[in-house]
Scaffold this active site. Sequence first.
Site, PDB file in Angstrom:
ATOM      1  N   LYS A 234       0.858  -1.182   0.000  1.00  0.00           N
ATOM      2  CA  LYS A 234       0.000   0.000   0.000  1.00  0.00           C
ATOM      3  C   LYS A 234       0.905   1.247   0.000  1.00  0.00           C
ATOM      4  O   LYS A 234       1.843   1.328   0.773  1.00  0.00           O
ATOM      5  CB  LYS A 234      -0.901  -0.007   1.236  1.00  0.00           C
ATOM      6  CG  LYS A 234      -2.058   0.950   1.176  1.00  0.00           C
ATOM      7  CD  LYS A 234      -3.102   0.620   2.252  1.00  0.00           C
ATOM      8  CE  LYS A 234      -4.339   1.500   2.089  1.00  0.00           C
ATOM      9  NZ  LYS A 234      -5.400   1.123   3.062  1.00  0.00           N
TER      10      LYS A 234
ATOM     11  N   GLU B  54     -18.925  -5.744  10.517  1.00  0.00           N
ATOM     12  CA  GLU B  54     -19.901  -4.995  11.317  1.00  0.00           C
ATOM     13  C   GLU B  54     -20.959  -5.913  11.923  1.00  0.00           C
ATOM     14  O   GLU B  54     -21.394  -5.717  13.063  1.00  0.00           O
ATOM     15  CB  GLU B  54     -20.570  -3.915  10.462  1.00  0.00           C
ATOM     16  CG  GLU B  54     -19.676  -2.713  10.144  1.00  0.00           C
ATOM     17  CD  GLU B  54     -18.747  -2.949   8.968  1.00  0.00           C
ATOM     18  OE1 GLU B  54     -18.815  -4.036   8.354  1.00  0.00           O
ATOM     19  OE2 GLU B  54     -17.936  -2.044   8.680  1.00  0.00           O
TER      20      GLU B  54
ATOM     21  N   ARG C 207     -25.118  -2.331   7.518  1.00  0.00           N
ATOM     22  CA  ARG C 207     -24.776  -3.712   7.164  1.00  0.00           C
ATOM     23  C   ARG C 207     -25.146  -4.672   8.293  1.00  0.00           C
ATOM     24  O   ARG C 207     -25.250  -5.880   8.081  1.00  0.00           O
ATOM     25  CB  ARG C 207     -23.286  -3.805   6.847  1.00  0.00           C
ATOM     26  CG  ARG C 207     -22.853  -5.179   6.493  1.00  0.00           C
ATOM     27  CD  ARG C 207     -21.577  -5.239   5.731  1.00  0.00           C
ATOM     28  NE  ARG C 207     -21.742  -4.788   4.337  1.00  0.00           N
ATOM     29  CZ  ARG C 207     -20.745  -4.824   3.470  1.00  0.00           C
ATOM     30  NH1 ARG C 207     -19.556  -5.241   3.855  1.00  0.00           N
ATOM     31  NH2 ARG C 207     -20.911  -4.413   2.224  1.00  0.00           N
TER      32      ARG C 207
HETATM   33  C1  LIG Z   1     -18.566  -2.223   5.142  1.00  0.00           C
HETATM   34  C2  LIG Z   1     -17.401  -1.289   5.219  1.00  0.00           C
HETATM   35  N1  LIG Z   1     -16.781  -1.124   6.412  1.00  0.00           N
HETATM   36  C3  LIG Z   1     -15.738  -0.278   6.514  1.00  0.00           C
HETATM   37  C4  LIG Z   1     -15.287   0.421   5.422  1.00  0.00           C
HETATM   38  C5  LIG Z   1     -14.151   1.410   5.546  1.00  0.00           C
HETATM   39  N2  LIG Z   1     -12.984   0.987   4.784  1.00  0.00           N
HETATM   40  C6  LIG Z   1     -12.699   1.474   3.593  1.00  0.00           C
HETATM   41  S1  LIG Z   1     -11.322   0.845   2.935  1.00  0.00           S
HETATM   42  C7  LIG Z   1     -11.065  -0.115   4.323  1.00  0.00           C
HETATM   43  C8  LIG Z   1      -9.883  -1.008   4.412  1.00  0.00           C
HETATM   44  C9  LIG Z   1      -9.855  -1.924   3.248  1.00  0.00           C
HETATM   45  O1  LIG Z   1      -8.709  -2.748   3.365  1.00  0.00           O
HETATM   46  P1  LIG Z   1      -8.304  -3.599   2.092  1.00  0.00           P
HETATM   47  O2  LIG Z   1      -9.487  -4.281   1.569  1.00  0.00           O
HETATM   48  O3  LIG Z   1      -7.164  -4.431   2.507  1.00  0.00           O
HETATM   49  O4  LIG Z   1      -7.887  -2.521   1.008  1.00  0.00           O
HETATM   50  P2  LIG Z   1      -6.558  -1.635   0.954  1.00  0.00           P
HETATM   51  O5  LIG Z   1      -6.961  -0.273   1.469  1.00  0.00           O
HETATM   52  O6  LIG Z   1      -5.523  -2.286   1.804  1.00  0.00           O
HETATM   53  O7  LIG Z   1      -6.184  -1.590  -0.502  1.00  0.00           O
HETATM   54  C10 LIG Z   1     -12.072   0.071   5.232  1.00  0.00           C
HETATM   55  C11 LIG Z   1     -12.133  -0.581   6.563  1.00  0.00           C
HETATM   56  C12 LIG Z   1     -15.970   0.225   4.201  1.00  0.00           C
HETATM   57  N3  LIG Z   1     -15.599   0.913   3.075  1.00  0.00           N
HETATM   58  N4  LIG Z   1     -16.993  -0.640   4.126  1.00  0.00           N
END
Ligand SMILES: Cc1ncc(C[n+]2csc(CCOP(=O)(O)OP(=O)(O)O)c2C)c(N)n1
Length: 642
Positions: free
Chosen positions: A285, A372, A400
């Site tokens: 990242k 969630e 959710r």
């Molecule tokens: C249901 C839900 N919960 C929380 C979030 C907030 N959120 C956005 S990106 C993220 C982390 C995602 O991690 P990953 O899938 O590993 O993607 P990366 O940012 O590492 O590329 C979170 C928790 C969301 N978008 N949707």
Amino acid sequence: MTQRPETPLLDTIQVPADIRRLDKSQLPQLCDELRQEVISAVSVTGGHLGAGLGVVELTVAIHYVFDTPADKLIWDVGHQCYPHKVVTGRRDRIRTLRMGGGLSGFTKRSESEYDPFGAAHSSTSISAALGFAIASKLDDRPQRAIAVIGDGAATAGMAFEAMNNAAEAGSRLIVILNDNDMSIAPPVGSLRNALARLVSSNKYLSPRKLAARLAGHLPKPMRNAAERIEEYARGMMTGGTLFEELGFYYVGPVDGHDVLSLVEILENVKESDHGPMLIHAVTQKGKGYAPAESSADKYHGVVKFDVVTGKQDKGPGGGPPAYQKVFADALIAEANADDKIVAITAAMPGGTGLDLFGAAHPTRMFDVGIAEQHAVTFAAGLAADGYRPFCAIYSTFLQRAYDQVVHDVAIQNLPVRFAMDRAGLVGADGATHAGSFDLAYLCTLPNFVVMAAADEVELTHMVHTMAQHDSGPIAVRYPRGNGRGLPIPEVPEKLEIGKGRIVREGKTVAILSLGTRLEEAEKAAEQLEAMGLSTTVADLRFAKPLDEALIRKLLTTHEVAVTVEEAAVGGFGAHVLTMASDEGLIDAGLKLRTMRLPDAFQDQDSPAKQYDEAKLNAPHIVDTVLKALRRNSVGVETGVSA
Ligand SMILES: Cc1ncc(C[n+]2csc(CCOP(=O)(O)OP(=O)(O)O)c2C)c(N)n1
Ligand SMILES: CC(=O)[C@@H](O)[C@H](O)COP(=O)(O)O
Ligand SMILES: [Mg+2]
């Protein structure tokens, strides 16, 4: 003005077909130029940077190998889609990202045929891709569906629900697990540990080795015992057993930044007919931008920044605290005095302020990952066994877990506390992240107490009140952003449940405010007074239970009453209307109006512009009152009703 990078090769790319016309040997240069373009663009727009930098090579390789848009490419969450947008006909608008009238910060169907599915809430990509894959199979079309899901998003139950069904799709479904060992914060849980073992115990799979495996691999039904033993041995060795048992052919770990190797692997995968494939791509990242790579959050979300130094333009600082900090400070104080208080986040420790709580009470803060539904029922279990759990989940993400809220918390009347940050309109994240519906979806539930904080002082009182409330579920909502700069009380008040407060006495007009629209309500009252309309302003504090005595008094002693809330229809105003109708308070000619969010999903813009568009600021409150009183814009009788 940020100097735009020199991108001679990228300048020749409008759409993916242009990429596919390149010689493979040109792809590394294209990746470099694409990465520089994304850094330059986000330096002027702000937004999600780290995730996109981590998928530059995947973006180029996928569009090079697969026939997008015929093959459907679905990005999970979609926050990493900026490189994808640059090479799918939107480079000319990339510097309008997340701005009013500009590009969305996530994938969006209405924006491009290259965005077959919208995102923003995580963990939906495999389910959606499975839909496209099965449609293609039913139509006997060759098109494939490719889901790119992060290691964080892969922790959500929905991702496993989809993988459990994936076999149906056969070779039309390809899942690329983008494993950068990061969520917004460091990832948590056993899946993370399994992936880490997988990556650490295996060299990257080479295209040649994969080709050999695929060539030697027999379709599952024909596989004899020897093959099965080989697969388990491979699975044990590669750690892909988890995915193999879910019906995927596991390919990995592969280097997610070696674009030429990715192309060869994807070409192998594309030609394979071994059922659903899961490619485990290891990425970084923030890749390729030192300030992002070296920061704790890998520049997950940034404001405008200086490309050379990486310094973000966070303004002069020293202003009023963010609501998440007010919440965290209040909760820390409560937990200092009560060791039954615990706090739960679903992968959002920073956004909710629970990172601060965890620093103060490390054994009582739980980050459950992007889960969630689990978070809510986990909290219910804790509450059932005598703890005081605070479940801090953004209003939009709590959607959710609605059945868990109803079934595990409300029906059992368990004292779970819900801290719903980002209530109301949120600005740049747009419609997917607006916290519009929590009043509608919670106030309809028996046993629930639902509060809305008008400012940071009120939020402090409400956290204290929640800590003391053991008789059932209680929720507080508060917006994204900062408070009004009011002094936080040393000793918070315990509010009487269901009691509001008068903040300004008047005679003709009553404004019943819920939440932070109070500031606009007070401005409106000033304007109405200047027109000779004496105005009462009340902060009702509770959407449930309503302060019926106060509402009855206001509605029977004023000519006009207006409710105002940062929520969609079905919330506070609806319940006031129901009460007024039940009690015949509108039979005697009272002019009662409800002001709420429009029946529409509002695109991204600044919050101020969004609330103006929603007609929920002072001028619109004044206008609503004047129309109800049949007066023109300066308060003179016109006899025309609204
Ligand atoms: C249901 C839900 N919960 C929380 C979030 C907030 N959120 C956005 S990106 C993220 C982390 C995602 O991690 P990953 O899938 O590993 O993607 P990366 O940012 O590492 O590329 C979170 C928790 C969301 N978008 N949707
Ligand atoms: C992509 C995503 O869902 C999160 O990064 C979200 O954008 C965070 O919102 P805040 O910036 O309001 O914390
Ligand atoms: Mg990740």
